[in-house]
Write a protein that holds these residues in place. Structure first.
Motif, PDB file in Angstrom:
ATOM      1  N   VAL A  14      31.417  19.716 -53.541  1.00 51.99           N
ATOM      2  CA  VAL A  14      31.423  18.686 -52.540  1.00 51.99           C
ATOM      3  C   VAL A  14      29.864  19.303 -51.423  1.00 51.99           C
ATOM      4  CG1 VAL A  14      32.362  17.696 -50.463  1.00 51.99           C
ATOM      5  CG2 VAL A  14      33.536  18.258 -52.783  1.00 51.99           C
ATOM      6  N   ILE A  16      28.189  19.765 -48.353  1.00 57.95           N
ATOM      7  CA  ILE A  16      28.215  19.871 -46.968  1.00 57.95           C
ATOM      8  C   ILE A  16      26.934  19.097 -46.175  1.00 57.95           C
ATOM      9  CG2 ILE A  16      28.664  21.223 -44.834  1.00 57.95           C
ATOM     10  CD1 ILE A  16      29.736  23.397 -47.116  1.00 57.95           C
ATOM     11  N   ARG A  17      27.426  18.137 -45.341  1.00 56.44           N
ATOM     12  CA  ARG A  17      26.378  17.236 -44.680  1.00 56.44           C
ATOM     13  C   ARG A  17      25.766  18.360 -43.497  1.00 56.44           C
ATOM     14  NH1 ARG A  17      27.514  11.314 -42.159  1.00 56.44           N
ATOM     15  NH2 ARG A  17      25.236  10.776 -41.986  1.00 56.44           N
ATOM     16  N   TYR A  18      26.367  18.789 -42.585  1.00 58.02           N
ATOM     17  CA  TYR A  18      25.999  19.487 -41.556  1.00 58.02           C
ATOM     18  C   TYR A  18      25.810  21.103 -41.806  1.00 58.02           C
ATOM     19  CZ  TYR A  18      26.727  15.147 -39.373  1.00 58.02           C
ATOM     20  OH  TYR A  18      26.381  13.562 -39.049  1.00 58.02           O
ATOM     21  N   HIS A  21      28.455  23.634 -40.539  1.00 59.76           N
ATOM     22  CA  HIS A  21      29.805  23.843 -41.243  1.00 59.76           C
ATOM     23  C   HIS A  21      29.659  24.584 -42.400  1.00 59.76           C
ATOM     24  CE1 HIS A  21      30.813  19.648 -39.488  1.00 59.76           C
ATOM     25  NE2 HIS A  21      30.912  20.483 -38.295  1.00 59.76           N
ATOM     26  N   PRO A  24      33.447  22.017 -46.329  1.00 56.29           N
ATOM     27  CA  PRO A  24      33.355  20.715 -46.240  1.00 56.29           C
ATOM     28  C   PRO A  24      34.448  20.143 -45.270  1.00 56.29           C
ATOM     29  CG  PRO A  24      33.525  21.494 -48.462  1.00 56.29           C
ATOM     30  CD  PRO A  24      33.750  22.642 -47.693  1.00 56.29           C
ATOM     31  N   THR A  25      33.895  19.030 -44.571  1.00 57.19           N
ATOM     32  CA  THR A  25      34.926  18.260 -43.687  1.00 57.19           C
ATOM     33  C   THR A  25      35.507  17.388 -44.364  1.00 57.19           C
ATOM     34  OG1 THR A  25      33.087  16.709 -43.089  1.00 57.19           O
ATOM     35  CG2 THR A  25      33.296  18.708 -41.773  1.00 57.19           C
ATOM     36  N   ASP A  28      32.982  14.698 -45.567  1.00 58.78           N
ATOM     37  CA  ASP A  28      32.243  15.206 -46.821  1.00 58.78           C
ATOM     38  C   ASP A  28      33.069  14.920 -48.063  1.00 58.78           C
ATOM     39  OD1 ASP A  28      30.232  16.438 -45.047  1.00 58.78           O
ATOM     40  OD2 ASP A  28      31.161  18.355 -45.025  1.00 58.78           O
ATOM     41  N   TYR A  29      34.268  15.254 -47.953  1.00 57.23           N
ATOM     42  CA  TYR A  29      34.999  14.944 -49.196  1.00 57.23           C
ATOM     43  C   TYR A  29      35.174  13.439 -49.336  1.00 57.23           C
ATOM     44  CZ  TYR A  29      37.034  19.711 -49.250  1.00 57.23           C
ATOM     45  OH  TYR A  29      37.242  21.099 -49.712  1.00 57.23           O
ATOM     46  N   ARG A  31      32.947  11.015 -48.464  1.00 53.03           N
ATOM     47  CA  ARG A  31      31.658  10.571 -49.119  1.00 53.03           C
ATOM     48  C   ARG A  31      31.532  11.053 -50.393  1.00 53.03           C
ATOM     49  NH1 ARG A  31      30.240  11.400 -43.996  1.00 53.03           N
ATOM     50  NH2 ARG A  31      30.088  13.877 -44.237  1.00 53.03           N
ATOM     51  N   ALA A  32      31.850  12.217 -50.901  1.00 51.99           N
ATOM     52  CA  ALA A  32      31.807  12.465 -52.185  1.00 51.99           C
ATOM     53  C   ALA A  32      32.698  11.924 -53.091  1.00 51.99           C
ATOM     54  CB  ALA A  32      31.939  14.231 -52.420  1.00 51.99           C
TER      55      ALA A  32
END
Length: 76
Positions: A14, A16-18, A21, A24-25, A28-29, A31-32
């Protein structure tokens, strides 16, 4: 039967967008996996339905669901 989300979370790829972090938030999960955050929250509490778990394991972890959830073999 529902399967624990944590097993998938440990192995799934997955993004990680930012960069701040390290893990994964929920977003993130979501979206993935193509679901909303509420679905991720529900999966964390009650588990992932086995039909969806099969798809997620193959698509996002690249393995058979039995490699993530040993109890998968009890479904047969």
């Amino acid at each position: 039967m529902k399967l624990p989300f944590e097993n998938l979370a440990r192995i799934a790829r997955v993004p990680i967008r930012y960069k701040a972090h390290t893990e994964p938030t929920r977003g993130d999960y979501a979206r993935a996996f193509g679901v909303n955050i509420q679905t991720i929250d529900r999966w964390r509490v009650v588990g992932i339905p086995w039909q969806k778990a099969d798809h997620l394991a193959v698509t996002y972890a690249g393995v058979h669901p039995g490699a993530i959830w040993p109890e998968w073999w009890d479904l047969a």
